[in-house]
Scaffold this motif. Structure first.
Motif, PDB file in Angstrom:
ATOM      1  N   ASN A 177      57.852 -21.732  43.734  1.00 37.84           N
ATOM      2  CA  ASN A 177      58.160 -22.329  42.573  1.00 37.84           C
ATOM      3  C   ASN A 177      57.659 -21.464  41.497  1.00 37.84           C
ATOM      4  OD1 ASN A 177      57.899 -23.761  40.129  1.00 37.84           O
ATOM      5  ND2 ASN A 177      57.500 -25.597  41.048  1.00 37.84           N
ATOM      6  N   LEU A 217      53.428 -22.191  41.254  1.00 33.95           N
ATOM      7  CA  LEU A 217      52.987 -23.339  42.182  1.00 33.95           C
ATOM      8  C   LEU A 217      51.791 -22.516  42.962  1.00 33.95           C
ATOM      9  CD1 LEU A 217      53.018 -26.374  42.535  1.00 33.95           C
ATOM     10  CD2 LEU A 217      54.321 -26.042  44.506  1.00 33.95           C
ATOM     11  N   TYR A 228      63.768 -22.819  35.999  1.00 32.59           N
ATOM     12  CA  TYR A 228      63.053 -23.220  37.469  1.00 32.59           C
ATOM     13  C   TYR A 228      63.805 -22.018  38.282  1.00 32.59           C
ATOM     14  CZ  TYR A 228      62.243 -24.975  42.002  1.00 32.59           C
ATOM     15  OH  TYR A 228      61.902 -25.271  43.436  1.00 32.59           O
ATOM     16  N   GLY A 260      55.500 -31.331  44.517  1.00 31.72           N
ATOM     17  CA  GLY A 260      55.262 -30.509  43.305  1.00 31.72           C
ATOM     18  C   GLY A 260      55.845 -29.026  43.614  1.00 31.72           C
ATOM     19  N   TYR A 261      56.644 -28.904  44.613  1.00 28.21           N
ATOM     20  CA  TYR A 261      57.267 -27.616  44.863  1.00 28.21           C
ATOM     21  C   TYR A 261      58.630 -27.394  43.983  1.00 28.21           C
ATOM     22  CZ  TYR A 261      54.219 -26.875  48.714  1.00 28.21           C
ATOM     23  OH  TYR A 261      53.121 -26.886  49.756  1.00 28.21           O
ATOM     24  N   ASN A 262      59.144 -28.776  43.497  1.00 28.20           N
ATOM     25  CA  ASN A 262      60.324 -28.301  42.576  1.00 28.20           C
ATOM     26  C   ASN A 262      59.995 -28.523  41.127  1.00 28.20           C
ATOM     27  OD1 ASN A 262      62.319 -28.924  45.189  1.00 28.20           O
ATOM     28  ND2 ASN A 262      60.852 -30.847  45.168  1.00 28.20           N
ATOM     29  N   GLU A 263      61.000 -28.264  40.416  1.00 28.82           N
ATOM     30  CA  GLU A 263      60.783 -28.145  39.033  1.00 28.82           C
ATOM     31  C   GLU A 263      60.038 -29.343  38.729  1.00 28.82           C
ATOM     32  OE1 GLU A 263      64.456 -28.131  37.014  1.00 28.82           O
ATOM     33  OE2 GLU A 263      63.344 -27.515  35.182  1.00 28.82           O
ATOM     34  N   GLN A 264      58.907 -28.773  37.799  1.00 30.03           N
ATOM     35  CA  GLN A 264      58.107 -29.967  37.161  1.00 30.03           C
ATOM     36  C   GLN A 264      58.574 -30.138  35.507  1.00 30.03           C
ATOM     37  OE1 GLN A 264      53.966 -29.696  38.047  1.00 30.03           O
ATOM     38  NE2 GLN A 264      54.376 -28.911  40.179  1.00 30.03           N
ATOM     39  N   GLN A 313      58.323 -21.252  37.139  1.00 31.88           N
ATOM     40  CA  GLN A 313      58.952 -21.695  36.109  1.00 31.88           C
ATOM     41  C   GLN A 313      58.736 -21.038  34.619  1.00 31.88           C
ATOM     42  OE1 GLN A 313      58.016 -26.063  37.375  1.00 31.88           O
ATOM     43  NE2 GLN A 313      59.242 -26.063  35.536  1.00 31.88           N
TER      44      GLN A 313
END
Lengths: 107, 113
Positions: free
Chosen positions: A31, A90, A48, B98-102, A33
């Motif tokens: 991840n 992440l 993202y 939490g591995y996706n967009e936050q 961002q």
């Protein structure tokens, strides 16, 4: 934990100029961002982008996961682009943020 | 509108007076988290939650409590605030673990005198 380094730390631009911000990270990530923190302190999601290239208006981003870096491009900058740009990856259930690039766009 | 909301947005309080900062999301996200942002130290995670009744410590949990009784809410509790908890606090949420967009809330500026 994963180390995230952003460069340059500060950037001053004349309105209309283009710029590139860089984010290097120390390990493979699932991840990634990009955020813009505006003068009011709010964190605005920009991209993202764990890999590949995305574009949104005057902004675009590219992540080369195999080489552990990501780039954020700002084209035709405007004064409203001022603020701090953060890259975050992440890392063990948390986002690890870089120290940010402070962008100042002058009219 | 899909969003994360926090209340209050600004708070000035005194040492030792218990307070709660609320966080709510309307995106049906499983993952929620709290961060604090301090000059020179950046953003650091306080606590996170993978789902209802599942919470775990982040990097700086001392002096804070959390609970996750409902999927949409994740309040941050300071039982006895101290001046070193003066900070800008952010709540975040994301799909899955939490591995996706936050997505982040607007922030809460807390001053403890």
């Amino acid at each position: 934990g994963i180390q995230v380094e952003q460069s340059p730390p500060d950037l001053i631009l004349q309105e209309g100029a283009n710029s590139t911000l860089r984010c290097n990270f120390s390990d493979s990530v699932n991840n990634l961002q990009w955020f813009h923190q505006n003068p009011w302190g709010q964190l605005i999601n920009l991209f993202y982008i764990p890999s590949g290239t995305k574009q949104n208006g005057r902004l675009s981003a590219t992540t080369v996961a195999t080489e552990r870096y990501s780039l954020l491009y700002i084209s035709s900058s405007q004064t409203t682009d001022s603020g701090v740009y953060f890259c975050a990856v992440l890392d063990d259930y948390k986002l690890s943020f870089g120290a940010g690039t402070t962008v100042t766009v002058r009219a | 509108e899909a969003q994360v909301t926090q209340n209050p947005r600004y708070l000035i309080t005194v040492t030792g007076k218990k307070l709660t900062v609320t966080c709510s999301q309307n995106m049906n996200h499983e993952y929620m988290s709290w961060y604090r942002q301090d000059p020179g130290l950046g953003l650091r995670q306080i606590y996170y939650s993978m789902n209802v009744e599942v919470t775990d410590k982040g990097d700086v949990p001392e002096g804070y409590k959390v609970s996750r009784k409902e999927k949409r809410n994740f309040p941050l509790i300071l039982e006895s605030p101290s001046p070193n908890q003066t900070s800008l606090y952010f709540c975040a949420s994301g799909k899955g673990q939490g591995y996706n967009e936050q997505f982040f809330g607007p922030g809460t500026r807390l001053t403890v005198l």
